[in-house]
Design a protein around this motif. Structure first.
Motif, short mmCIF file in Angstrom:
data_model
loop_
_atom_site.label_atom_id
_atom_site.label_comp_id
_atom_site.label_asym_id
_atom_site.label_seq_id
_atom_site.Cartn_x
_atom_site.Cartn_y
_atom_site.Cartn_z
N UNK A 184 -3.62 19.06 -3.28
CA UNK A 184 -2.63 19.57 -2.03
C UNK A 184 -4.06 19.23 -0.80
N UNK A 185 -5.24 19.54 -1.14
CA UNK A 185 -7.30 19.38 -0.37
C UNK A 185 -7.26 18.08 -0.08
N UNK A 186 -6.79 16.86 -1.28
CA UNK A 186 -6.71 15.49 -1.27
C UNK A 186 -5.95 15.10 0.18
N UNK A 187 -4.32 15.18 -0.08
CA UNK A 187 -3.41 14.89 1.13
C UNK A 187 -4.45 15.12 2.61
N UNK A 188 -4.78 16.09 2.62
CA UNK A 188 -5.49 16.34 3.67
C UNK A 188 -6.41 15.90 4.33
N UNK A 189 -7.15 15.84 3.50
CA UNK A 189 -9.20 14.57 3.64
C UNK A 189 -8.47 13.29 3.93
N UNK A 190 -7.44 13.36 2.70
CA UNK A 190 -7.42 11.83 3.33
C UNK A 190 -6.05 12.10 4.91
N UNK A 191 -5.35 12.37 5.23
CA UNK A 191 -5.04 12.59 6.40
C UNK A 191 -6.07 12.82 7.56
N UNK A 212 -4.76 -2.74 10.99
CA UNK A 212 -4.76 -1.88 9.46
C UNK A 212 -4.01 -0.49 9.94
N UNK A 213 -4.07 -0.58 11.24
CA UNK A 213 -3.18 0.80 11.56
C UNK A 213 -1.42 -0.29 10.49
N UNK A 214 -1.27 -1.25 11.52
CA UNK A 214 -0.11 -1.21 10.96
C UNK A 214 0.55 -0.97 9.60
N UNK A 215 -0.10 -1.74 8.40
CA UNK A 215 -0.16 -1.70 7.26
C UNK A 215 -1.17 -0.38 6.26
N UNK A 216 -1.43 -0.08 6.89
CA UNK A 216 -1.87 1.37 6.13
C UNK A 216 -2.28 2.83 6.70
N UNK A 217 -2.35 3.18 7.92
CA UNK A 217 -2.60 4.16 8.45
C UNK A 217 -1.25 5.02 8.69
N UNK A 218 -0.28 4.15 9.10
CA UNK A 218 1.33 4.53 9.15
C UNK A 218 2.01 5.04 8.26
N UNK A 219 1.94 3.76 7.15
CA UNK A 219 2.51 3.80 6.38
C UNK A 219 2.13 5.51 5.60
N UNK A 220 0.55 5.74 5.38
CA UNK A 220 0.87 6.40 4.60
C UNK A 220 0.34 7.88 5.19
N UNK A 221 0.22 7.94 6.18
CA UNK A 221 0.96 9.02 6.92
C UNK A 221 1.87 10.05 7.02
N UNK A 222 3.14 8.91 6.96
CA UNK A 222 4.42 9.16 7.00
C UNK A 222 4.61 9.60 5.43
N UNK A 223 4.22 8.68 5.11
CA UNK A 223 4.19 9.79 3.56
C UNK A 223 3.67 10.66 3.37
N UNK A 224 2.74 11.13 3.26
CA UNK A 224 1.50 12.10 3.17
C UNK A 224 2.59 13.30 4.49
N UNK A 225 2.92 13.22 5.31
CA UNK A 225 3.81 14.44 6.19
C UNK A 225 4.47 14.47 5.22
N UNK A 226 5.85 13.88 4.97
CA UNK A 226 6.91 14.24 4.26
C UNK A 226 6.43 14.84 3.00
N UNK A 277 -1.38 11.19 13.52
CA UNK A 277 -2.13 10.04 13.05
C UNK A 277 -1.35 9.29 13.66
N UNK A 278 -0.10 9.69 14.21
CA UNK A 278 1.29 8.92 14.47
C UNK A 278 1.67 8.70 15.64
N UNK A 299 0.93 -1.03 0.46
CA UNK A 299 0.00 0.06 -0.05
C UNK A 299 0.30 1.32 0.22
N UNK A 300 2.07 1.45 0.86
CA UNK A 300 2.61 2.26 1.37
C UNK A 300 3.91 3.16 -0.41
N UNK A 301 4.40 1.40 -0.90
CA UNK A 301 4.51 1.63 -2.93
C UNK A 301 3.43 2.29 -3.66
#
Length: 372
Positions: A208-215, A346-360, A271-272, A3-5
């Motif tokens: 910009x808006x999409x990533x904010x809402x996803x986060x 789902x937190x380990x598989x999706x929430x954490x990786x996606x949040x790290x990527x969005x934050x970066x 989220x982290x 999912x992260x990739x």
């Protein structure tokens, strides 16, 4: 990790990209039977034959040409355009009284290189001398350039006489417009038009808006919490959008754009954290929503709506934005619920990786906009 990739590949293609904005075409008729057409556009995109059918410039085969043109100083870009101008003027059809008009370029106003995260603004002015008094007009932009918006006026000094905007999709021609007895857009038509513009401004154009809402949507599966956050965000950006549109507040894009980027990063970083406070997050989301509303206003102001249509415009635009937000939140929640139903973390598989990527990405965009 898959999912992260996938998210990384999807988002990376937009990081360096410019969104191609629709051309804004303004037609002015004068008492001496001259007509002036002002075209507000991304000149580099037009010269590279990149239209609004591409979500961003990097999707186009001629992306390298666009980047080269985007880096040119305005004098050099104007020289390049002079060689291209005859080809460009053949790409649109302007008729008065059902007769094609021969237009001559009278002026080209090209902005400085400036802030490279936003397309450079160019205004081309064409003129023609009519043989008869105008009764009807029509306009068509070549399909290669995608969408455009058209409005017209019978020019009178110190008076605001513009018609309503007519939104033209994918190079479709305008209707035959009766100048003597114009058919204004009805309130439902205007509402639907700007609802569509509001939706498009988020999906697919508003990364910009999409990533904010996803986060924000990644923060919880509890519907009451999500409803509180989304409602808080909606209230905030509606407030500043309305105030900015009536001229009560105005903030430079050089301030707003970096703040929007850092707001994306902050929401993802939240989220982290192990112990999230819904009260703290609601306050932060409200504050960032105020900033996002200013970002919406900077785009919507380009349409310069008449006072009697402002309320319909704002309501329609906001409804379009909210429909897009609901779609994004629903998609994120559905994906998390599927993982949860499969008894996966789902937190380990999706929430954490996606949040790290969005934050970066948010941090990267923020500093890039500060120094851009």
């Amino acid at each position: 990790m898959k999912l992260l990739l996938l998210l990384s590949l999807l988002i990376s293609s937009f990081i360096q990209a410019d969104v191609v904005k629709p051309a804004l075409v303004e037609v002015s008729f004068f008492k001496d039977k001259t007509v002036e057409i002002s075209i507000d556009l991304s000149l580099e995109a037009a010269m590279a034959r990149i239209g609004t059918q591409y979500k961003n410039t990097t999707d186009a085969p001629s992306a390298a040409q666009y980047d080269e043109l985007r880096a040119l100083e305005k004098g050099e870009l104007l020289k390049r355009f002079n060689d291209f101008e005859s080809e460009f003027s053949n790409d649109f059809i302007f008729k008065v009284n059902n007769k094609p008009q021969v237009l001559t370029l009278s002026h080209a106003k090209i902005d400085i290189v400036g802030y490279k995260k936003r397309p450079r603004k160019t205004i081309l002015t064409y003129r023609a001398q009519l043989n008869e008094w105008p009764e009807t007009l029509s306009w068509q932009y070549a399909k290669v350039y995608g969408d455009s918006a058209l409005r017209w006026q019978m020019y009178k000094k110190d008076q605001y006489n513009w018609s309503q905007w007519q939104w033209l999709r994918d190079g479709n021609p305008s209707s035959l417009i009766n100048i003597d007895h114009p058919q204004p857009l009805s309130t439902p038509q205007r509402f639907y038009q700007f609802m569509s513009i509001g939706f498009d401004h988020v999906i697919p154009l508003g990364w910009d808006h999409i990533l904010f809402i996803v986060g924000m949507a990644l923060s919880s599966l509890l519907w009451r919490r999500l409803l509180l956050l989304v409602s808080t965000f909606t209230l905030a950006h509606t407030l500043t959008l309305g105030l900015a549109m009536i001229g009560v507040i105005e903030v430079s894009a050089r301030i707003v754009e970096p703040l929007i980027a850092f707001s994306i990063a902050y929401v993802a970083i939240e989220n982290l954290l192990p112990n999230q406070s819904i009260k703290r997050k609601s306050v932060i989301v409200f504050l960032f929503g105020l900033v996002h509303g200013l970002g919406f206003a900077s785009m919507l102001k380009e349409f310069e709506m008449a006072p009697d249509s402002l309320a319909t415009t704002l309501i329609g635009f906001n409804v379009g934005v909210e429909l897009a937000q609901v779609l994004i939140v629903s998609g994120v929640v559905a994906a998390l619920l599927i993982l949860n139903k499969l008894k996966l973390n789902y937190r380990q598989l999706a929430v954490i990786p996606a949040s790290i990527l969005i934050a970066l990405i948010g941090i990267w965009w923020g500093f890039e906009r500060l120094i851009g």
